[in-house]
Design a protein around this motif. Structure first.
Motif, PDB file in Angstrom:
ATOM      1  N   ILE A  39       1.194  -1.682   0.026  1.00 23.70           N
ATOM      2  CA  ILE A  39       0.061  -0.184   0.072  1.00 23.70           C
ATOM      3  C   ILE A  39       0.912   1.235  -0.002  1.00 23.70           C
ATOM      4  N   LEU A  40       1.667   1.411   0.898  1.00 26.00           N
ATOM      5  CA  LEU A  40       2.361   2.594   1.259  1.00 26.00           C
ATOM      6  C   LEU A  40       3.033   2.808   0.193  1.00 26.00           C
ATOM      7  N   ALA A  41       3.839   2.083  -0.713  1.00 20.58           N
ATOM      8  CA  ALA A  41       4.841   1.877  -2.365  1.00 20.58           C
ATOM      9  C   ALA A  41       3.887   2.040  -3.406  1.00 20.58           C
ATOM     10  N   SER A  42       2.303   1.573  -3.164  1.00 18.00           N
ATOM     11  CA  SER A  42       1.086   1.928  -3.936  1.00 18.00           C
ATOM     12  C   SER A  42       1.092   3.695  -4.688  1.00 18.00           C
ATOM     13  N   LEU A  43       1.052   4.235  -2.735  1.00 17.20           N
ATOM     14  CA  LEU A  43       0.786   4.885  -3.243  1.00 17.20           C
ATOM     15  C   LEU A  43       1.662   6.618  -3.231  1.00 17.20           C
ATOM     16  N   GLU A  44       3.649   5.887  -3.038  1.00 15.20           N
ATOM     17  CA  GLU A  44       4.240   7.340  -3.629  1.00 15.20           C
ATOM     18  C   GLU A  44       4.342   7.004  -4.881  1.00 15.20           C
ATOM     19  N   GLU A  45       4.657   6.106  -5.428  1.00 14.87           N
ATOM     20  CA  GLU A  45       4.604   5.074  -6.956  1.00 14.87           C
ATOM     21  C   GLU A  45       3.419   6.421  -7.223  1.00 14.87           C
ATOM     22  N   THR A  46       2.638   6.175  -7.418  1.00 12.24           N
ATOM     23  CA  THR A  46       0.629   7.588  -7.728  1.00 12.24           C
ATOM     24  C   THR A  46       1.042   8.587  -7.422  1.00 12.24           C
ATOM     25  N   ALA A  47       2.221   9.008  -5.974  1.00 13.19           N
ATOM     26  CA  ALA A  47       2.554  10.805  -6.161  1.00 13.19           C
ATOM     27  C   ALA A  47       3.679  10.870  -7.202  1.00 13.19           C
ATOM     28  N   LYS A  48       4.427  10.095  -7.462  1.00 12.02           N
ATOM     29  CA  LYS A  48       5.690  10.118  -7.988  1.00 12.02           C
ATOM     30  C   LYS A  48       4.880  10.093  -9.985  1.00 12.02           C
ATOM     31  N   LEU A  49       4.137   9.095  -9.829  1.00 10.28           N
ATOM     32  CA  LEU A  49       3.634   9.588 -11.560  1.00 10.28           C
ATOM     33  C   LEU A  49       2.546   9.978 -11.887  1.00 10.28           C
ATOM     34  N   HIS A  50       1.911  10.889 -10.886  1.00 11.05           N
ATOM     35  CA  HIS A  50       1.248  11.551 -10.950  1.00 11.05           C
ATOM     36  C   HIS A  50       1.620  13.151 -11.131  1.00 11.05           C
ATOM     37  N   ASN A  51       2.904  13.309 -10.266  1.00  8.44           N
ATOM     38  CA  ASN A  51       2.989  14.492  -9.872  1.00  8.44           C
ATOM     39  C   ASN A  51       3.019  15.158  -9.447  1.00  8.44           C
ATOM     40  N   ARG A  72       6.105  13.501  -0.082  1.00  6.31           N
ATOM     41  CA  ARG A  72       6.257  12.649   0.105  1.00  6.31           C
ATOM     42  C   ARG A  72       4.617  12.253   1.317  1.00  6.31           C
ATOM     43  N   VAL A  73       4.602  10.838   1.536  1.00  8.52           N
ATOM     44  CA  VAL A  73       3.651  10.562   1.962  1.00  8.52           C
ATOM     45  C   VAL A  73       3.832  10.170   3.002  1.00  8.52           C
ATOM     46  N   HIS A  74       2.494  10.721   4.364  1.00  8.00           N
ATOM     47  CA  HIS A  74       2.406  10.604   5.577  1.00  8.00           C
ATOM     48  C   HIS A  74       1.041   9.689   5.895  1.00  8.00           C
ATOM     49  N   ALA A  75       1.062   8.605   5.882  1.00 12.74           N
ATOM     50  CA  ALA A  75      -0.698   8.186   6.012  1.00 12.74           C
ATOM     51  C   ALA A  75      -0.745   7.692   7.051  1.00 12.74           C
ATOM     52  N   HIS A  76      -1.797   7.688   7.639  1.00 10.08           N
ATOM     53  CA  HIS A  76      -2.365   6.139   8.833  1.00 10.08           C
ATOM     54  C   HIS A  76      -3.397   5.495   8.325  1.00 10.08           C
ATOM     55  N   ILE A  77      -3.377   4.146   8.969  1.00 13.46           N
ATOM     56  CA  ILE A  77      -4.738   2.766   8.545  1.00 13.46           C
ATOM     57  C   ILE A  77      -4.353   2.246   9.643  1.00 13.46           C
ATOM     58  N   VAL A  78      -5.780   2.244   9.610  1.00 10.75           N
ATOM     59  CA  VAL A  78      -7.011   1.678  10.593  1.00 10.75           C
ATOM     60  C   VAL A  78      -6.990   0.096  10.160  1.00 10.75           C
ATOM     61  N   HIS A  79      -6.532  -1.130  10.530  1.00 17.71           N
ATOM     62  CA  HIS A  79      -6.915  -2.120  10.493  1.00 17.71           C
ATOM     63  C   HIS A  79      -7.804  -2.480  11.323  1.00 17.71           C
ATOM     64  N   SER A  80      -8.983  -3.950  10.791  1.00 18.08           N
ATOM     65  CA  SER A  80      -9.978  -4.656  11.932  1.00 18.08           C
ATOM     66  C   SER A  80      -9.583  -6.137  11.903  1.00 18.08           C
ATOM     67  N   ASP A  81     -10.146  -6.897  12.926  1.00 13.57           N
ATOM     68  CA  ASP A  81     -10.280  -8.118  12.774  1.00 13.57           C
ATOM     69  C   ASP A  81     -11.214  -8.190  13.839  1.00 13.57           C
ATOM     70  N   THR A  82     -11.805  -9.754  13.983  1.00 10.89           N
ATOM     71  CA  THR A  82     -12.875  -9.827  14.926  1.00 10.89           C
ATOM     72  C   THR A  82     -13.340  -9.441  15.684  1.00 10.89           C
ATOM     73  N   GLU A  83     -12.174  -9.056  16.674  1.00 10.58           N
ATOM     74  CA  GLU A  83     -12.164  -8.822  17.762  1.00 10.58           C
ATOM     75  C   GLU A  83     -11.634  -7.223  18.650  1.00 10.58           C
ATOM     76  N   ASN A  84     -10.477  -7.175  17.261  1.00  7.63           N
ATOM     77  CA  ASN A  84      -9.854  -5.325  17.449  1.00  7.63           C
ATOM     78  C   ASN A  84      -9.508  -4.876  16.752  1.00  7.63           C
ATOM     79  N   ALA A  85      -9.726  -3.692  15.968  1.00  7.40           N
ATOM     80  CA  ALA A  85      -9.192  -2.554  15.673  1.00  7.40           C
ATOM     81  C   ALA A  85      -7.747  -1.924  16.367  1.00  7.40           C
ATOM     82  N   PHE A  86      -7.327  -1.547  15.265  1.00  7.79           N
ATOM     83  CA  PHE A  86      -5.371  -1.591  15.202  1.00  7.79           C
ATOM     84  C   PHE A  86      -4.734  -0.925  14.290  1.00  7.79           C
TER      85      PHE A  86
END
Length: 139
Positions: free
Chosen positions: A22-34, A86-100
């Motif tokens: 995900i982060l590499a793809s965001l960085e590549e997108t920013a570069k690709l689209h200037n 420069r990409v500065h991103a935050h992510i939230v995951h979840s499973d059956t018990e927690n968000a992290f």
């Protein structure tokens, strides 16, 4: 506090495939689209891994505590900014018990798919993600 109004130049939609970092793809997108400055409006999907850090102390500069592992999860949210390319991103995951989650690092691999939206802007975010008062950062 600083509040300012700006317009969106472009919306960029990103659709990621199984296995994409995900982060590499965001960085590549920013570069690709200037893209110099943008807001990461949202991101959803699923992942097979997680890698992030969170602040670990209450004093500045804080210690960063890193979390990394292999675990299936839904991606509930990805938000953040592109600042001077420069990409500065935050992510939230979840499973059956927690968000992290926290500050996104390389190594978060897509399981089924992920979709993200960037809003490109003509606004200088320099210093926004630095420690200190905005008045001190912007001079």
């Amino acid at each position: 506090m600083l509040t300012e109004r700006t317009s969106i130049k472009n919306l960029i939609f990103i659709r990621l495939n199984p296995g994409d970092d995900i982060l590499a793809s965001l960085e590549e997108t920013a570069k690709l689209h200037n893209i110099k400055n943008a807001v990461i409006i949202n991101g959803i999907g699923s992942a097979v891994s997680h890698h992030f850090h969170v602040v670990g102390t209450t004093i500045n500069p804080p210690r960063n505590d890193f979390v990394k592992g292999q675990k299936a999860s839904d991606i509930v949210s990805i938000t953040g900014f592109v600042i001077e390319g420069r990409v500065h991103a935050h992510i939230v995951h979840s499973d059956t018990e927690n968000a992290f989650g926290g500050h996104l690092h390389h190594g978060v691999e897509v399981l089924t798919f992920a979709i993200l939206t960037l809003a490109e802007v003509d606004y200088d975010f320099t210093g926004f993600d630095s420690i200190g008062k905005i008045e001190e950062l912007r001079g």
